[in-house]
Design a protein around this motif. Structure first.
Motif, PDB file in Angstrom:
ATOM      1  N   LEU A 248      22.460 -13.174   3.655  1.00 48.01           N
ATOM      2  CA  LEU A 248      21.965 -13.087   2.377  1.00 48.01           C
ATOM      3  C   LEU A 248      21.136 -11.687   2.192  1.00 48.01           C
ATOM      4  CD1 LEU A 248      21.619 -16.379   0.381  1.00 48.01           C
ATOM      5  CD2 LEU A 248      23.725 -14.847  -0.123  1.00 48.01           C
ATOM      6  N   VAL A 249      20.909 -10.733   1.261  1.00 45.64           N
ATOM      7  CA  VAL A 249      20.324  -9.635   1.035  1.00 45.64           C
ATOM      8  C   VAL A 249      19.562  -9.775  -0.498  1.00 45.64           C
ATOM      9  CG1 VAL A 249      20.565  -7.521   0.904  1.00 45.64           C
ATOM     10  CG2 VAL A 249      21.993  -8.191   2.751  1.00 45.64           C
ATOM     11  N   TYR A 250      18.562  -9.446  -0.620  1.00 45.63           N
ATOM     12  CA  TYR A 250      17.508  -9.777  -1.503  1.00 45.63           C
ATOM     13  C   TYR A 250      16.738  -8.499  -1.783  1.00 45.63           C
ATOM     14  CZ  TYR A 250      14.377 -11.216  -5.320  1.00 45.63           C
ATOM     15  OH  TYR A 250      13.748 -11.123  -6.685  1.00 45.63           O
ATOM     16  N   ARG A 251      17.093  -7.900  -2.826  1.00 46.26           N
ATOM     17  CA  ARG A 251      16.533  -6.074  -3.600  1.00 46.26           C
ATOM     18  C   ARG A 251      15.819  -6.792  -3.290  1.00 46.26           C
ATOM     19  NH1 ARG A 251      22.079  -4.966  -2.526  1.00 46.26           N
ATOM     20  NH2 ARG A 251      22.338  -3.892  -0.384  1.00 46.26           N
ATOM     21  N   TYR A 252      14.149  -6.074  -2.961  1.00 47.55           N
ATOM     22  CA  TYR A 252      13.257  -6.273  -4.480  1.00 47.55           C
ATOM     23  C   TYR A 252      12.536  -4.928  -4.243  1.00 47.55           C
ATOM     24  CZ  TYR A 252       8.610  -8.288  -5.626  1.00 47.55           C
ATOM     25  OH  TYR A 252       7.122  -8.397  -6.729  1.00 47.55           O
ATOM     26  N   ASP A 253      11.610  -4.199  -6.319  1.00 47.87           N
ATOM     27  CA  ASP A 253      11.507  -3.200  -6.086  1.00 47.87           C
ATOM     28  C   ASP A 253       9.761  -3.109  -6.140  1.00 47.87           C
ATOM     29  OD1 ASP A 253      13.524  -2.620  -7.367  1.00 47.87           O
ATOM     30  OD2 ASP A 253      13.576  -2.934  -9.168  1.00 47.87           O
ATOM     31  N   ILE A 254       9.327  -2.357  -5.496  1.00 46.87           N
ATOM     32  CA  ILE A 254       8.199  -1.766  -4.978  1.00 46.87           C
ATOM     33  C   ILE A 254       7.464  -0.486  -5.562  1.00 46.87           C
ATOM     34  CG2 ILE A 254       7.721  -3.677  -3.297  1.00 46.87           C
ATOM     35  CD1 ILE A 254       7.952  -1.328  -0.819  1.00 46.87           C
ATOM     36  N   THR A 255       6.349  -0.365  -5.468  1.00 50.09           N
ATOM     37  CA  THR A 255       5.408   0.814  -5.849  1.00 50.09           C
ATOM     38  C   THR A 255       5.288   1.466  -4.685  1.00 50.09           C
ATOM     39  OG1 THR A 255       3.116  -0.229  -6.343  1.00 50.09           O
ATOM     40  CG2 THR A 255       4.540   0.098  -8.071  1.00 50.09           C
ATOM     41  N   ILE A 256       4.679   2.573  -5.396  1.00 49.38           N
ATOM     42  CA  ILE A 256       4.061   3.297  -3.478  1.00 49.38           C
ATOM     43  C   ILE A 256       2.184   2.487  -3.891  1.00 49.38           C
ATOM     44  CG2 ILE A 256       3.136   5.767  -3.114  1.00 49.38           C
ATOM     45  CD1 ILE A 256       5.549   5.474  -3.367  1.00 49.38           C
ATOM     46  N   ALA A 257       1.642   2.045  -4.322  1.00 50.40           N
ATOM     47  CA  ALA A 257       1.025   1.034  -3.362  1.00 50.40           C
ATOM     48  C   ALA A 257       0.678   0.025  -3.078  1.00 50.40           C
ATOM     49  CB  ALA A 257      -0.044   0.864  -5.544  1.00 50.40           C
ATOM     50  N   GLN A 258       2.197  -0.679  -3.731  1.00 48.97           N
ATOM     51  CA  GLN A 258       2.237  -2.215  -2.800  1.00 48.97           C
ATOM     52  C   GLN A 258       2.835  -1.091  -1.601  1.00 48.97           C
ATOM     53  OE1 GLN A 258       4.764  -2.663  -5.597  1.00 48.97           O
ATOM     54  NE2 GLN A 258       3.803  -5.433  -6.077  1.00 48.97           N
ATOM     55  N   ALA A 259       3.622  -0.332  -1.565  1.00 43.71           N
ATOM     56  CA  ALA A 259       4.193   0.101   0.285  1.00 43.71           C
ATOM     57  C   ALA A 259       3.378   0.398   0.889  1.00 43.71           C
ATOM     58  CB  ALA A 259       5.212   1.172  -0.499  1.00 43.71           C
ATOM     59  N   ASP A 281       2.346  -4.849   6.006  1.00 44.11           N
ATOM     60  CA  ASP A 281       2.693  -4.225   7.200  1.00 44.11           C
ATOM     61  C   ASP A 281       3.014  -2.888   6.066  1.00 44.11           C
ATOM     62  OD1 ASP A 281       2.911  -5.066   9.801  1.00 44.11           O
ATOM     63  OD2 ASP A 281       4.861  -5.879   8.912  1.00 44.11           O
ATOM     64  N   VAL A 282       2.711  -1.634   6.679  1.00 47.47           N
ATOM     65  CA  VAL A 282       2.953  -0.355   5.436  1.00 47.47           C
ATOM     66  C   VAL A 282       4.416   0.042   5.373  1.00 47.47           C
ATOM     67  CG1 VAL A 282       2.663   2.209   5.458  1.00 47.47           C
ATOM     68  CG2 VAL A 282       0.834   1.160   6.199  1.00 47.47           C
ATOM     69  N   VAL A 283       5.306  -0.446   4.013  1.00 50.67           N
ATOM     70  CA  VAL A 283       6.355  -0.579   3.783  1.00 50.67           C
ATOM     71  C   VAL A 283       7.072   0.718   3.600  1.00 50.67           C
ATOM     72  CG1 VAL A 283       8.383  -1.174   2.508  1.00 50.67           C
ATOM     73  CG2 VAL A 283       6.817  -2.571   2.443  1.00 50.67           C
ATOM     74  N   THR A 284       7.754   0.633   5.205  1.00 47.93           N
ATOM     75  CA  THR A 284       7.794   2.707   5.224  1.00 47.93           C
ATOM     76  C   THR A 284       9.743   2.808   4.905  1.00 47.93           C
ATOM     77  OG1 THR A 284       8.366   1.828   7.473  1.00 47.93           O
ATOM     78  CG2 THR A 284       6.739   3.634   6.467  1.00 47.93           C
ATOM     79  N   PRO A 285      10.571   3.852   4.945  1.00 46.80           N
ATOM     80  CA  PRO A 285      11.662   4.065   4.188  1.00 46.80           C
ATOM     81  C   PRO A 285      12.771   3.211   5.403  1.00 46.80           C
ATOM     82  CG  PRO A 285      10.519   6.127   4.199  1.00 46.80           C
ATOM     83  CD  PRO A 285       9.930   5.293   4.315  1.00 46.80           C
ATOM     84  N   GLY A 286      13.037   1.830   4.990  1.00 45.76           N
ATOM     85  CA  GLY A 286      14.001   1.099   5.993  1.00 45.76           C
ATOM     86  C   GLY A 286      13.552   0.527   6.547  1.00 45.76           C
ATOM     87  N   ASN A 326      13.093  -0.991  -2.683  1.00 46.63           N
ATOM     88  CA  ASN A 326      13.416  -0.375  -3.460  1.00 46.63           C
ATOM     89  C   ASN A 326      12.078   0.376  -4.394  1.00 46.63           C
ATOM     90  OD1 ASN A 326      16.237  -0.366  -3.159  1.00 46.63           O
ATOM     91  ND2 ASN A 326      16.281  -1.982  -5.016  1.00 46.63           N
ATOM     92  N   TYR A 327      11.720   1.380  -3.422  1.00 49.19           N
ATOM     93  CA  TYR A 327      10.526   1.780  -4.696  1.00 49.19           C
ATOM     94  C   TYR A 327      10.868   2.605  -5.546  1.00 49.19           C
ATOM     95  CZ  TYR A 327       9.484   2.900   0.650  1.00 49.19           C
ATOM     96  OH  TYR A 327       9.883   2.378   1.816  1.00 49.19           O
ATOM     97  N   LEU A 328       9.434   2.533  -6.372  1.00 43.85           N
ATOM     98  CA  LEU A 328       9.509   2.682  -7.532  1.00 43.85           C
ATOM     99  C   LEU A 328       8.304   3.757  -8.248  1.00 43.85           C
ATOM    100  CD1 LEU A 328       9.654  -0.838  -9.428  1.00 43.85           C
ATOM    101  CD2 LEU A 328      11.573   0.796  -9.389  1.00 43.85           C
ATOM    102  N   PHE A 329       8.481   4.836  -8.363  1.00 49.31           N
ATOM    103  CA  PHE A 329       7.712   6.626  -8.148  1.00 49.31           C
ATOM    104  C   PHE A 329       7.269   6.474  -9.257  1.00 49.31           C
ATOM    105  CE2 PHE A 329       9.944   7.113  -4.176  1.00 49.31           C
ATOM    106  CZ  PHE A 329       9.018   7.868  -3.567  1.00 49.31           C
ATOM    107  N   PRO A 330       6.549   7.021  -9.688  1.00 47.69           N
ATOM    108  CA  PRO A 330       5.345   7.622 -11.175  1.00 47.69           C
ATOM    109  C   PRO A 330       5.908   9.163 -11.916  1.00 47.69           C
ATOM    110  CG  PRO A 330       3.788   7.767  -9.939  1.00 47.69           C
ATOM    111  CD  PRO A 330       4.928   7.007  -9.166  1.00 47.69           C
ATOM    112  N   LYS A 331       6.615   7.932 -12.903  1.00 46.70           N
ATOM    113  CA  LYS A 331       7.867   9.057 -13.709  1.00 46.70           C
ATOM    114  C   LYS A 331       6.647  10.625 -14.352  1.00 46.70           C
ATOM    115  CE  LYS A 331      11.246   5.819 -15.366  1.00 46.70           C
ATOM    116  NZ  LYS A 331      11.973   5.300 -16.317  1.00 46.70           N
ATOM    117  N   TYR A 332       5.314  10.075 -14.170  1.00 42.64           N
ATOM    118  CA  TYR A 332       4.215  11.079 -15.171  1.00 42.64           C
ATOM    119  C   TYR A 332       3.082  11.185 -14.382  1.00 42.64           C
ATOM    120  CZ  TYR A 332       1.537  14.074 -18.365  1.00 42.64           C
ATOM    121  OH  TYR A 332       0.847  14.945 -18.531  1.00 42.64           O
ATOM    122  N   LEU A 333       2.131  11.834 -13.790  1.00 41.20           N
ATOM    123  CA  LEU A 333       0.641  11.808 -13.638  1.00 41.20           C
ATOM    124  C   LEU A 333       0.058  12.924 -14.384  1.00 41.20           C
ATOM    125  CD1 LEU A 333       1.603  12.164  -9.283  1.00 41.20           C
ATOM    126  CD2 LEU A 333       0.597   9.876 -10.840  1.00 41.20           C
TER     127      LEU A 333
END
Length: 366
Positions: A248-259, A281-286, A326-333
């Motif tokens: 089973l595959v489960y996808r979870y959204d995280i922020t850059i801070a969480q990663a 761990d540091v959640v790197t791509p992949g 899945n990485y959630l990037f901020p839309k505005y800084l």
């Protein structure tokens, strides 16, 4: 045993060291001459055994007795297990049963169906097999006032897709499938009637599994009903996706801070349990997190007897739960936030360089 033992190798006129291919060829050579269903008009093409100058202890016997012996001999020597027991324990051990390292071998008993042995070797028991089959197993016929007499042909099969939720796949279920089919209610009158078919869905059933109900299709006077086939497919699920049949595959959204800093979250399973997932761990791509044995049950193909014996047996073999992120990037800084982010990564890179230099010094000292 009281009677003298039969030498199966001598019956087939082969050495005891003969390969399985040589035994099969010897049987074929004898069977084409002794088969009672051979075409009599082609007998002149075969030289009688007695005229070959290779007489054996079978020569005085009639063809019917020779025919029986060669089929029994090949039934034993053509089977690797039977042959090994016969070679070691003789005909007595074969007929009385022996204790083997992996269990007891029950007494062998020849089934007596000579044509079955012949058919297994030649793929057809005679050049006239179709004619003989038509006599012994006649085709289904119809006889009606409207259509007369004829051979019933089989209708085309009907295939339907049945969608199963992952919860149903997880636990198994029973599906009652209602079909409407033509039925003959009187001699010639047809009527649509409701018919219910029962599907026993085993836990872990994979997509593409086919459930065939033989000849459960429409009934017509001049045809044989076709089969009704249900093909399993996965119903889309809001949280999970099946992969590799049992994972089973489960996808979870995280922020850059969480990663970068780690986090904890919960996953609700198909059977309503709560799994606590801790990511340090540091959640790197992949990056993926695998939770063993939290996938779907592994459904194995079994014959009918085995399936009945294990009907109430608890399944203990499961696939895995694979968590992807899945990485959630901020839309505005704001400008200040961008400056702080640059300063943070500048400090981070400096720290990395210092650590690398320190590691290099330690290696030189060693």
């Amino acid at each position: 045993m009281n009677r003298p033992e039969l030498d199966y190798y001598a019956v087939l006129d082969v050495l005891r060291t003969a390969s399985k291919e040589q035994i099969t060829l010897a049987y074929r050579r004898m069977a084409v001459r002794l088969c009672p269903h051979r075409d009599k008009k082609h007998e002149q093409d075969f030289v009688p055994f007695g005229q070959e100058g290779r007489l054996s202890h079978m020569s005085p016997l009639g063809e019917e007795k020779q025919w029986a012996y060669i089929n029994m001999a090949f039934d034993v020597l053509g089977n690797d297990l039977y042959r090994s027991i016969y070679d070691r324990y003789g005909e007595a051990g074969l007929f009385e049963g022996v204790m083997l390292p992996n269990g007891y071998f029950p007494p062998y008993q020849y089934h007596g169906n000579h044509m079955k042995v012949y058919q297994d070797v030649f793929a057809s028991y005679s050049p006239y097999a179709n004619i003989i089959d038509a006599i012994t197993n006649p085709p289904s016929l119809y006889a009606t006032r409207e259509h007369g007499i004829g051979v019933r042909s089989k209708d085309a099969d009907t295939e339907r897709t049945i969608l199963l939720s992952l919860e149903e796949v997880r636990t198994g279920c029973v599906k009652l499938m209602h079909v409407w089919r033509q039925e003959i209610v009187e001699e010639s009158r047809l009527e649509k009637r409701k018919h219910t078919l029962k599907l026993n869905i085993r836990p872990g059933t994979t997509a593409g599994t086919r459930y065939c109900f033989k000849e459960e299709g429409d009934r017509y006077p001049t045809t044989i009903p076709g089969d009704i086939i249900f093909i399993v497919a996965d119903k889309p699920h809001p949280r999970f996706e099946r992969r590799n049949m049992h994972d089973l595959v489960y996808r979870y959204d995280i922020t850059i801070a969480q990663a970068l800093t780690g986090f904890t979250f919960f996953v609700e399973t198909l059977d309503k349990r709560k799994l606590k997932i801790v990511i340090s761990d540091v959640v790197t791509p992949g990056y993926i997190k695998i939770v063993p044995r939290e996938g779907l049950p592994k459904c194995q193909n079994m014959d009918a007897v085995t399936a009945i014996k294990q009907a109430n047996k608890k399944i203990e073999d499961f696939g895995d739960l694979i968590i992807e992120f899945n990485y959630l990037f901020p839309k505005y800084l704001t400008p200040e936030m961008k400056t702080m982010t640059r300063e943070f990564f500048d400090e981070f890179h400096k720290l990395e360089l210092e650590l690398e230099e320190e590691e290099a010094k330690n290696m030189n000292l060693e």
